[in-house]
Design a protein around this motif. Structure first.
Motif, PDB file in Angstrom:
ATOM      1  N   ALA A 114      60.531  26.611  31.258  1.00 19.25           N
ATOM      2  CA  ALA A 114      59.163  26.129  31.463  1.00 19.25           C
ATOM      3  C   ALA A 114      59.233  24.925  32.393  1.00 19.25           C
ATOM      4  CB  ALA A 114      58.534  25.737  30.132  1.00 19.25           C
ATOM      5  N   SER A 115      58.690  25.056  33.586  1.00 21.11           N
ATOM      6  CA  SER A 115      58.614  23.913  34.500  1.00 21.11           C
ATOM      7  C   SER A 115      57.251  23.269  34.324  1.00 21.11           C
ATOM      8  CB  SER A 115      58.831  24.371  35.938  1.00 21.11           C
ATOM      9  OG  SER A 115      60.154  24.853  36.073  1.00 21.11           O
ATOM     10  N   ILE A 116      57.285  21.996  33.984  1.00 22.62           N
ATOM     11  CA  ILE A 116      56.031  21.297  33.636  1.00 22.62           C
ATOM     12  C   ILE A 116      55.909  20.025  34.485  1.00 22.62           C
ATOM     13  CG2 ILE A 116      55.851  22.320  31.344  1.00 22.62           C
ATOM     14  CD1 ILE A 116      57.051  19.763  30.143  1.00 22.62           C
ATOM     15  N   TYR A 117      55.717  20.250  35.779  1.00 26.32           N
ATOM     16  CA  TYR A 117      55.576  19.149  36.730  1.00 26.32           C
ATOM     17  C   TYR A 117      54.254  18.412  36.492  1.00 26.32           C
ATOM     18  CZ  TYR A 117      59.314  21.735  39.152  1.00 26.32           C
ATOM     19  OH  TYR A 117      60.473  22.376  39.470  1.00 26.32           O
ATOM     20  N   ASN A 118      54.009  17.425  37.363  1.00 24.14           N
ATOM     21  CA  ASN A 118      52.807  16.596  37.211  1.00 24.14           C
ATOM     22  C   ASN A 118      51.521  17.397  37.020  1.00 24.14           C
ATOM     23  OD1 ASN A 118      54.356  14.308  37.597  1.00 24.14           O
ATOM     24  ND2 ASN A 118      53.783  14.033  39.750  1.00 24.14           N
ATOM     25  N   ALA A 119      51.412  18.531  37.714  1.00 19.81           N
ATOM     26  CA  ALA A 119      50.141  19.262  37.707  1.00 19.81           C
ATOM     27  C   ALA A 119      49.916  20.053  36.417  1.00 19.81           C
ATOM     28  CB  ALA A 119      50.059  20.207  38.912  1.00 19.81           C
ATOM     29  N   MET A 120      50.930  20.161  35.564  1.00 21.60           N
ATOM     30  CA  MET A 120      50.759  20.902  34.298  1.00 21.60           C
ATOM     31  C   MET A 120      50.098  20.007  33.255  1.00 21.60           C
ATOM     32  SD  MET A 120      51.128  23.508  32.241  1.00 21.60           S
ATOM     33  CE  MET A 120      52.094  24.661  33.221  1.00 21.60           C
ATOM     34  N   PRO A 121      48.892  20.373  32.794  1.00 21.90           N
ATOM     35  CA  PRO A 121      48.270  19.542  31.767  1.00 21.90           C
ATOM     36  C   PRO A 121      48.928  19.764  30.395  1.00 21.90           C
ATOM     37  CG  PRO A 121      46.869  21.421  32.279  1.00 21.90           C
ATOM     38  CD  PRO A 121      48.078  21.510  33.188  1.00 21.90           C
ATOM     39  N   ILE A 122      48.778  18.810  29.496  1.00 17.22           N
ATOM     40  CA  ILE A 122      49.400  18.931  28.167  1.00 17.22           C
ATOM     41  C   ILE A 122      48.845  20.153  27.417  1.00 17.22           C
ATOM     42  CG2 ILE A 122      47.812  17.399  26.902  1.00 17.22           C
ATOM     43  CD1 ILE A 122      50.547  16.234  25.645  1.00 17.22           C
ATOM     44  N   GLU A 123      47.617  20.535  27.737  1.00 24.52           N
ATOM     45  CA  GLU A 123      47.034  21.717  27.096  1.00 24.52           C
ATOM     46  C   GLU A 123      47.848  22.970  27.413  1.00 24.52           C
ATOM     47  OE1 GLU A 123      45.255  19.548  29.004  1.00 24.52           O
ATOM     48  OE2 GLU A 123      44.135  18.547  27.391  1.00 24.52           O
ATOM     49  N   GLY A 124      48.402  23.033  28.625  1.00 22.83           N
ATOM     50  CA  GLY A 124      49.229  24.180  29.008  1.00 22.83           C
ATOM     51  C   GLY A 124      50.499  24.240  28.170  1.00 22.83           C
ATOM     52  N   VAL A 125      51.098  23.068  27.926  1.00 21.13           N
ATOM     53  CA  VAL A 125      52.310  22.998  27.106  1.00 21.13           C
ATOM     54  C   VAL A 125      51.971  23.397  25.669  1.00 21.13           C
ATOM     55  CG1 VAL A 125      54.144  21.483  26.268  1.00 21.13           C
ATOM     56  CG2 VAL A 125      53.254  21.197  28.590  1.00 21.13           C
ATOM     57  N   GLN A 126      50.837  22.912  25.187  1.00 21.76           N
ATOM     58  CA  GLN A 126      50.419  23.248  23.815  1.00 21.76           C
ATOM     59  C   GLN A 126      50.170  24.753  23.680  1.00 21.76           C
ATOM     60  OE1 GLN A 126      50.368  20.943  21.156  1.00 21.76           O
ATOM     61  NE2 GLN A 126      50.369  22.937  20.149  1.00 21.76           N
ATOM     62  N   ALA A 127      49.576  25.369  24.694  1.00 25.09           N
ATOM     63  CA  ALA A 127      49.324  26.815  24.640  1.00 25.09           C
ATOM     64  C   ALA A 127      50.648  27.570  24.553  1.00 25.09           C
ATOM     65  CB  ALA A 127      48.542  27.255  25.881  1.00 25.09           C
ATOM     66  N   LEU A 128      51.651  27.090  25.278  1.00 28.57           N
ATOM     67  CA  LEU A 128      52.967  27.733  25.223  1.00 28.57           C
ATOM     68  C   LEU A 128      53.567  27.607  23.821  1.00 28.57           C
ATOM     69  CD1 LEU A 128      55.484  29.055  26.487  1.00 28.57           C
ATOM     70  CD2 LEU A 128      56.202  26.770  27.256  1.00 28.57           C
ATOM     71  N   ILE A 129      53.482  26.420  23.259  1.00 27.56           N
ATOM     72  CA  ILE A 129      54.050  26.195  21.922  1.00 27.56           C
ATOM     73  C   ILE A 129      53.322  27.057  20.882  1.00 27.56           C
ATOM     74  CG2 ILE A 129      54.347  24.471  20.090  1.00 27.56           C
ATOM     75  CD1 ILE A 129      54.747  22.388  22.393  1.00 27.56           C
TER      76      ILE A 129
END
Ligand SMILES: *Cc1c(COP(=O)(O)O)cnc(C)c1O
Length: 361
Positions: free
Chosen positions: A334-349
């Motif tokens: 999972a590449s989570i650069y500056n443009a990835m919002p925390i909501e995107g990370v939460q959706a993955l989890i």
């Protein structure tokens, strides 16, 4: 229209606001009647765009006045060659820290120009850590010391800046530039391909201390000499104009986010969320030593690699793309650069939890 939650390692997701502004200005940039793509790079409109991009980057990174910012092409890969061409300067060798796939490529490229001395390596442990400074066997006569600030494939990041005394420090910052404040004055040269955390592919940024320019011995040919580009404000030939424009919009977006200290806090929070989940999971796992884990690229494996395809399919059905790990290591990333919002990370989890409940024991 729905935008994917894009975990690509590069070319990577850009902030939606940036793309919207570019779309709005596509046919007519600020009353000029032209797209930025159609402008002369020597016209006053584009000169203003390039000057603003450089000024904003200088402000964001607090780049001292004795450093030049160059907008080049050829990717980080061309820098693997331009750096030894320009900086070996008649000295026999440069020191390298081998942290994985990208460091290895940088090392390999030196052989046409001189010798790469590997002063530390994480190969003994499958490149899952960043070698501590006290293990580096630095040569005081080296032309420079090169390291890879973030191994995009292995997910290993330096959270400290090496000390190299009077030997210039050279850094491949392709995949973590602009993710946190850095003290540019500690470096001789910083370089980064744009397509991870800056803008579109095709633009490469080099930040180089004045005294290292024009030292190539033998002098490289014009296009490969930093001096040519420094003397001509990156306009010796046609620069990647649209890439510079988009990068400039990203710099403005970053300033609106509060600059690099603010974006660093967001990046810490995003990475912590995912690592905390991985560390408590009995099904998913990340192999990197805790203190060296990347905030930008987070590789992980499933307990059973036969489920990889099903995992990716389910992710896609939920709008999450580009999670497949690099072909050299497998698993996921999972590449989570500056443009990835925390909501995107939460959706993955949330999806990973669901998948683990279904498939874990
Ligand atoms: C992507 C990447 C490169 C190569 O970049 P190109 O622009 O494809 O040449 C080099 N180093 C690192 C750390 C990278 O992430």
């Amino acid at each position: 229209m729905t935008r994917a939650i894009n975990f690509s390692a590069g070319p990577a997701a850009l902030p939606a606001e940036v793309l919207q502004q570019a779309a709005a200005e596509m046919l007519d940039w600020q009353g000029s009647g032209q797209s930025v793509m159609e402008m002369s790079h020597r016209g006053k409109e584009f000169m203003a765009i390039a000057a603003a991009a450089e000024a904003d980057l200088r402000e964001l990174m607090a780049i001292p006045a004795n450093y030049k910012v160059l907008f080049l092409q050829g990717g980080a890969s061309l820098q693997f060659e331009m750096i030894p061409m320009n900086l070996l300067a008649g000295k026999g060798s440069a020191d390298f820290v081998n942290t994985g796939e990208w460091a290895k490529k940088a090392i390999k490229a030196v052989k046409h120009f001189g010798k790469a001395n590997v002063v530390a390596s994480a190969e003994d442990s499958n490149f899952n850590y960043a070698p501590k400074q006290d293990t580096w066997k630095l040569d005081p006569n080296a032309a420079y010391v090169h390291y890879t600030a973030n191994e995009t494939i292995g997910g290993v990041e330096f959270h400290w800046v090496p000390e190299t005394g009077n030997v210039p420090l050279v850094c491949d910052m392709s995949s973590n530039i602009l993710s946190k404040p850095v003290d540019v004055s500690k470096y001789g040269l910083i370089y980064a391909g744009a397509q991870k955390n800056i803008g579109p592919a095709g633009l490469t940024i080099v930040i180089i201390r004045d005294d290292l320019i024009g030292k190539g011995n033998p002098a490289p040919s014009a296009m490969l000499d930093y001096k040519t580009h420094a003397d001509n404000d990156s306009m010796y030939n046609t620069p990647p104009t649209y890439g510079i424009y988009i990068a400039g919009l990203v710099f403005q977006w970053l300033k609106k986010q509060g600059g690099l200290a603010a974006i660093e806090q967001k990046n810490i929070a995003k990475a912590r969320l995912l690592y905390d989940f991985l560390d408590q999971s009995a099904f998913f796992k990340n192999p990197v030593r805790k203190e060296d884990r990347s905030r930008m690229n987070i590789p992980f494996t499933l307990a059973n690699a036969e489920l990889d395809d099903e995992f990716l399919k389910g992710a896609k059905a939920r709008g999450m793309v580009q999670l497949k790990g690099h072909r050299s290591v497998g698993g996921m990333r999972a590449s989570i650069y500056n443009a990835m919002p925390i909501e995107g990370v939460q959706a993955l989890i949330d999806y990973m939890k669901e998948f683990e409940t279904q498939h874990g024991k």
